[in-house]
Motif scaffolding. Structure first.
Motif: not given
Length: 123
Positions: A31-34, A47-52, A108-112
């Motif tokens: 998950f290099p985007e994290l 991810e985008h300043n939200t907790f994953i 993945n669930f949290n990202r979506i």
């Protein structure tokens, strides 16, 4: 990742430190985007300043926190993996096998689920 190494250096048990480093490396590779941050003296991935997902080291285990919604969604799979859980986190013993497939599903669930989230935590 100087910030990550600084956090890991606080874990005195070398085996535990290596174990968490392996998990964090796996997350960054898959998950290099994290973005890794240390907040409240605990490692978290955003991810985008939200907790994953977040982690916390303890004497006999480390905790994984995907927020209460993530725990609720994967509660049965967490139990099947042999991990104990509470409302907001689950615990993986230092000697337990890490279920990377489960971690992948949770992340993945949290990202979506939080793709449009504009706050750090879910509301």
């Amino acid at each position: 990742m100087e910030e990550m190494e600084k956090y890991l250096s606080t874990i005195k048990n070398e085996t535990h430190r290596k174990h968490l480093r392996q998990i964090f490396d796996w997350i960054m590779q898959n998950f290099p985007e994290l973005e890794y941050k240390t907040m409240w003296n605990q490692p978290v991935f955003l991810e985008h300043n939200t907790f994953i997902i977040g982690f916390s080291a303890a004497k006999k285990h480390f905790s994984v926190s995907p927020e209460a919604k993530g725990i609720k969604r994967f509660s049965n799979e967490i139990k099947e993996a042999g991990y104990t859980q509470s409302k907001n986190l689950f615990r993986i013993g230092w000697e337990d096998t890490v279920d990377f497939r489960l971690l992948e599903k949770i992340i993945n669930f949290n990202r979506i689920d939080k793709a449009e989230c504009s706050t750090f935590w879910r509301k």
